[in-house]
Scaffold this motif. Structure first.
Motif, PDB file in Angstrom:
ATOM      1  N   ASN A  40     -47.429  42.854  23.711  1.00 33.56           N
ATOM      2  CA  ASN A  40     -46.851  44.124  24.139  1.00 33.56           C
ATOM      3  C   ASN A  40     -47.421  44.495  25.498  1.00 33.56           C
ATOM      4  OD1 ASN A  40     -45.507  44.538  21.582  1.00 33.56           O
ATOM      5  ND2 ASN A  40     -47.533  45.044  20.751  1.00 33.56           N
ATOM      6  N   GLY A  41     -46.599  45.132  26.308  1.00 34.23           N
ATOM      7  CA  GLY A  41     -47.084  45.543  27.614  1.00 34.23           C
ATOM      8  C   GLY A  41     -46.031  46.344  28.350  1.00 34.23           C
ATOM      9  N   ALA A  42     -46.249  46.505  29.633  1.00 34.08           N
ATOM     10  CA  ALA A  42     -45.331  47.278  30.464  1.00 34.08           C
ATOM     11  C   ALA A  42     -45.209  46.620  31.830  1.00 34.08           C
ATOM     12  CB  ALA A  42     -45.822  48.720  30.609  1.00 34.08           C
ATOM     13  N   VAL A  43     -44.076  46.857  32.482  1.00 35.08           N
ATOM     14  CA  VAL A  43     -43.816  46.334  33.828  1.00 35.08           C
ATOM     15  C   VAL A  43     -43.454  47.500  34.735  1.00 35.08           C
ATOM     16  CG1 VAL A  43     -42.359  44.826  35.241  1.00 35.08           C
ATOM     17  CG2 VAL A  43     -42.997  44.124  32.935  1.00 35.08           C
ATOM     18  N   ARG A  44     -43.971  47.461  35.943  1.00 33.28           N
ATOM     19  CA  ARG A  44     -43.561  48.442  36.955  1.00 33.28           C
ATOM     20  C   ARG A  44     -43.185  47.693  38.240  1.00 33.28           C
ATOM     21  NH1 ARG A  44     -49.323  48.823  37.935  1.00 33.28           N
ATOM     22  NH2 ARG A  44     -49.714  48.579  40.185  1.00 33.28           N
ATOM     23  N   LEU A  45     -42.458  48.388  39.106  1.00 36.34           N
ATOM     24  CA  LEU A  45     -42.117  47.856  40.416  1.00 36.34           C
ATOM     25  C   LEU A  45     -42.768  48.720  41.485  1.00 36.34           C
ATOM     26  CD1 LEU A  45     -38.319  46.908  40.235  1.00 36.34           C
ATOM     27  CD2 LEU A  45     -40.308  45.437  39.952  1.00 36.34           C
ATOM     28  N   ASP A  46     -43.518  48.092  42.372  1.00 38.84           N
ATOM     29  CA  ASP A  46     -44.065  48.787  43.535  1.00 38.84           C
ATOM     30  C   ASP A  46     -43.108  48.582  44.701  1.00 38.84           C
ATOM     31  OD1 ASP A  46     -46.227  49.471  42.000  1.00 38.84           O
ATOM     32  OD2 ASP A  46     -47.562  47.916  42.807  1.00 38.84           O
ATOM     33  N   ALA A  47     -42.612  49.685  45.273  1.00 36.49           N
ATOM     34  CA  ALA A  47     -41.588  49.617  46.311  1.00 36.49           C
ATOM     35  C   ALA A  47     -42.130  50.117  47.640  1.00 36.49           C
ATOM     36  CB  ALA A  47     -40.372  50.438  45.896  1.00 36.49           C
ATOM     37  N   PRO A  48     -41.531  49.688  48.764  1.00 37.39           N
ATOM     38  CA  PRO A  48     -41.966  50.194  50.073  1.00 37.39           C
ATOM     39  C   PRO A  48     -41.553  51.654  50.257  1.00 37.39           C
ATOM     40  CG  PRO A  48     -40.087  48.701  50.303  1.00 37.39           C
ATOM     41  CD  PRO A  48     -40.505  48.644  48.879  1.00 37.39           C
ATOM     42  N   GLU A  71     -36.415  53.538  39.537  1.00 38.74           N
ATOM     43  CA  GLU A  71     -36.338  54.278  38.281  1.00 38.74           C
ATOM     44  C   GLU A  71     -36.067  53.304  37.137  1.00 38.74           C
ATOM     45  OE1 GLU A  71     -33.106  56.825  39.548  1.00 38.74           O
ATOM     46  OE2 GLU A  71     -34.469  58.564  39.475  1.00 38.74           O
ATOM     47  N   PRO A  72     -36.731  53.472  35.992  1.00 37.56           N
ATOM     48  CA  PRO A  72     -37.836  54.401  35.722  1.00 37.56           C
ATOM     49  C   PRO A  72     -39.133  53.897  36.362  1.00 37.56           C
ATOM     50  CG  PRO A  72     -37.501  53.003  33.837  1.00 37.56           C
ATOM     51  CD  PRO A  72     -36.413  52.645  34.809  1.00 37.56           C
ATOM     52  N   ALA A  73     -40.200  54.643  36.151  1.00 39.01           N
ATOM     53  CA  ALA A  73     -41.487  54.270  36.741  1.00 39.01           C
ATOM     54  C   ALA A  73     -42.023  52.980  36.127  1.00 39.01           C
ATOM     55  CB  ALA A  73     -42.494  55.396  36.567  1.00 39.01           C
TER      56      ALA A  73
END
Length: 842
Positions: free
Chosen positions: A534-542, A548-550
């Motif tokens: 189990n885990g989570a993914v995020r995107l870091d954008a310029p 969306e979502p965070a």
């Protein structure tokens, strides 16, 4: 069975394996023992230097390594990253990875060793000055000196002359650096930081291997005075092949470059001229003692090895073991500071193991392991002779825990021994090709450990050093850890193990185009290595981009399982914004920013690369009027995926589609790179494609190589790729920012639906284009004039013609590099090409 017959069967199997098997198997048994004993008796070395994979003279390498039994090496200054790819879509460092493994496959055939510098093949270069400036001459000279000092060749061979006659600037530079390194390696004042690990080394001489490509070149070479001649076509009755035939097998490993070669029989003279050092009268090793006499106290070793050679029996190779052990004990008493002593000690241990029929292996039950978790291994050993032998233990690199046995494990005749071993892996340490561990510059790799510079590869990084007791003598042999498995079609194979993060995240491509201010859905693939993750993914954008979502949660039940998480990415409203989008997964409080790419072809072992999960994002206004495009793939490229980012529906066409499908349903048809070279079906259906154009379609043809090679040598075949005659050439523009001027500023291809301006020719990568047309029918219109510094303007980079009601565009510009790289102008220009039929119909 006779020795000759046995050897012939073994090498036939070898040749067949090299041609059709994923992984080359060197001959084993009596042939390898005989070859090993002969190799131990020769203490000469030769190093060839050139620029790229496939530059080497495989016949000469095979002649010295297999025929003369000399230690033989090839230093390729680059890994061939800038080459075109005939078998897939890989470019850049992945292309270099393929060509590295192809060179190693070639060396397994011809018997030489492989070395590289840190230089990157940045594409075709027209001058040595440009090449040396981009590489940083002193850095690559340092690498060349380092390889010479470590290898200590008696003789250096240059594949090129170091003059403009060599053509490619990389070729010229390899000889220029080779000549300079020949002297610099012997000078303790040059690169003194190396002397902590190596000593200065002066080779006896350096020679140029004169070009003999074609009969005219052969005649010129034959007329050179004071040359040395060697016949690489000599037949080796033990191998059952000539060195020329071995060379053909070796060269045919360069599949990505379409270098399949014939296995030539008969005399094949090669010519060498001395360009530095002592002159030679009859042989490249004139004045070099290649016997054991060159090592103080080595004469008794020679006598013992002669005894082993006399004791050799093809049906009983173990008969050589007593003499080999005697020779080993003599070698072990010599000064280990002498490089030949340590080399031959390692070599004789392998020969003793072979002669005694001792086979050892380090196998993993699976391919992938998780960094920080356990590495599970199986130590395998079997003895297939009556010589007494025992396993004493195994030490490892990459893991700290050795295999320690309470007592020697006696190896009984033909009874396999299998011992399970488990050791912890370091957390956060992933194995991948050493030259890709740190971010590379544009023209040189960064290798932080100087001991790795020059090496071809380090394997898995988890090697085992087996200690064996054979006939009362302790020997050591090394093996890499592999995953051994059975393919239902190809049988038993091995592949390198992979040590990976617990989770991997990746984008679908390396760039994302936003042709308008509209938001896009961006999918991230998540792969886990453990069950119930189990885990989570995020995107870091310029800055200026919104995601969306965070973050997105994921839950995956099975090890090796996949999931896709989606984000909505909104670009800035204004065009001309660029940056990077980065994916980050969090599992158990640990952040992972890596994705993976596996390069897997049958002729090389699969290679896994970890790289940061990053995609370039490009916001530019790029309209297209085309809605459905047919794409016929050639040698392989990533252009279809790039075109889909314009909002175009791209359908991949088959040879059957070209024959039977309704082509009128496509607004445009595009042929991939080298498509006419590699597809006889495409050439055969060309009349139907031109009929499609005549009825109103748009046909866009990307670059194809000049006639010959893939085309069966018929120079007229490529004349038919357009509706009217044109002549292709090897002309190219290698400077990626070379000035471009439209031949007609108001040409509709530059006006609609996107108005092309000077900024659209900026930020291109590697090159403008290649294999331009040099002459063409008056019905073609050149779109641009491109001026490369110091050369005449070229107009053959893109030709436009009307044919009936439709449009034909021949464009050997490097779209296959620019579009996947996310070059904004490339998208806008190509969108105009796709829209040509709709624009002319308005």
């Amino acid at each position: 069975m006779s020795s000759r017959r046995l050897a012939t069967l073994l090498v036939c199997a070898l040749a067949s394996s090299a041609a059709v098997s994923a992984q080359y198997r060197a001959p084993a048994g009596s042939l390898r023992v005989k070859y090993g004993i002969e190799k131990l008796q020769h203490l000469g070395s030769v190093l060839m230097i050139a620029a790229h994979p496939d530059d080497e003279n495989t016949a000469i390498l095979a002649y010295f390594a297999q025929g003369r039994k000399m230690r033989t090496g090839y230093l390729s200054l680059t890994r061939g990253e800038g080459g075109q790819n005939l078998i897939g879509s890989e470019q850049g460092d992945l292309m270099g990875l393929i060509r590295t493994q192809e060179l190693l496959a070639a060396r397994r055939v011809d018997g030489a060793e492989q070395f590289f510098s840190r230089a990157i093949d940045f594409g075709f270069s027209k001058t040595a000055d440009e090449t040396l400036a981009k590489w940083n001459r002193n850095e690559i000279l340092s690498d060349t000196v380092w390889v010479i000092r470590r290898f200590q060749p008696d003789v250096i061979l240059l594949r090129f002359s170091g003059t403009p006659r060599d053509g490619h600037g990389h070729h010229q530079s390899s000889a220029i650096l080779g000549k300079e390194a020949f002297t610099a390696a012997a000078d303790p004042a040059r690169f003194p930081e190396q002397l902590k690990h190596v000593k200065p080394w002066q080779a006896k001489r350096i020679l140029f291997n004169v070009f003999t490509f074609g009969r005219d070149a052969e005649k010129q070479a034959e007329a050179i005075p004071d040359k040395l001649t060697i016949d690489v076509g000599q037949y080796d009755p033990t191998l059952g092949l000539s060195y020329g035939e071995l060379a053909g097998i070796s060269r045919s490993q360069h599949r990505s470059q379409g270098m399949g070669a014939s296995e030539r029989k008969g005399a094949q003279p090669q010519y060498l001229t001395v360009v530095g050092g002592e002159k030679a009268q009859s042989d490249v090793f004139d004045g070099v003692d290649t016997s054991w006499s060159r090592v103080p106290g080595g004469a008794p070793v020679a006598a013992a090895l002669e005894g082993a050679a006399k004791a050799f029996r093809v049906d009983q190779p173990e008969a050589t073991v007593p003499a080999l052990i005697e020779a080993r004990r003599l070698i072990a008493r010599l000064d280990r500071a002498q490089p030949w002593v340590t080399r031959k000690l390692a070599g004789i241990d392998e020969v003793i193991a072979d002669a005694a029929g001792v086979w050892v292996d380090l196998a993993a039950p699976q391919q992938t392991f998780i960094a920080g978790g356990p590495l599970k291994l199986q130590v395998n050993a079997v003895k297939r002779s009556r010589v007494e032998a025992s396993l004493l233990g195994v030490a490892f690199t990459g893991i700290a825990k050795p295999l320690e046995l309470p007592a020697p494990r006696v190896l009984e005749f033909n009874r396999p021994v299998q011992i399970a071993h488990e050791a912890p892996l370091a957390a956060g340490v992933y194995n991948q090709p050493f030259w890709l561990r740190a971010p590379a510059g544009e023209t040189r790799y960064r290798v932080d450990d100087p001991q790795l510079i020059g090496l071809a590869d380090t394997g898995s990084g988890y090697r085992g050093r087996f200690r064996l007791l054979v006939a009362g003598e302790t020997i050591e042999v090394e093996r890499d850890t592999v995953n051994r498995y059975v393919d239902p079609v190809r049988g038993e194979l091995t592949r390198p193990i992979v040590v990976a993060p617990p989770v991997l995240v990746s984008f679908a491509g390396r760039s994302l185009l936003f042709p308008s201010a509209a938001a896009k859905t961006v999918d991230i693939e998540v792969r886990v290595q453990e069950t119930k993750t189990n885990g989570a993914v995020r995107l870091d954008a310029p800055t200026g981009w919104r995601v969306e979502p965070a973050s997105r949660d994921f839950s995956i039940e099975d090890a090796g399982g996949l999931a896709t998480v989606s984000f909505t990415v909104t670009p800035p409203a204004a065009p001309n914004s660029r940056g990077n989008l980065e994916a980050v997964a969090t599992v158990g409080g640990t952040e992972v920013r890596y994705g993976t790419r596996t390069v897997d072809y049958e002729h090389i072992p699969p290679q896994t690369v970890f790289r940061e999960a990053r995609a370039a994002v490009v916001r530019t206004d790029a309209r297209t009027l085309a809605r459905r495009v047919g794409y016929f793939m050639g040698a392989g490229d990533d252009v279809p995926a790039a075109l889909r980012q314009l909002g175009v529906e791209v359908e991949m066409l088959t040879a059957g589609d070209l024959t039977r499908a309704d082509l009128a349903r496509y607004d445009a048809i595009v042929t991939g790179v080298r498509a006419y070279n590699v597809s006889k079906e495409l050439r055969a259906t060309q009349p139907r494609l031109l009929e499609y154009v005549e009825k109103g379609g748009t046909l866009i043809v990307q670059y194809n190589v000049t006639p010959g090679g893939f085309m069966g040598g018929n120079p007229r075949l490529l004349e038919k790729i357009g509706p009217y005659p044109m002549e292709l050439s090897q002309e190219r523009v290698t400077v990626e920012d070379a000035p471009i001027q439209p031949t007609k500023q108001d040409h509709f291809l530059l006006q609609a639906p996107n108005r092309i301006a000077a900024e659209d020719y900026a930020d291109w990568v590697q090159e403008r284009g290649l294999y331009f047309a040099t002459s063409w029918d008056a019905r073609y219109q050149p779109l641009w004039e491109i001026v490369e510094p110091g050369e005449k303007p070229k107009q053959g980079g893109t030709l436009y013609a009307r044919h009936g009601r439709g449009v034909y565009i021949f464009t050997p510009m490097a779209w296959f590099r620019q579009l996947p790289a996310g070059v904004p102008g490339a998208y806008r220009i190509f969108a105009n090409f796709l829209s040509a039929g709709q624009v002319t119909a308005q």
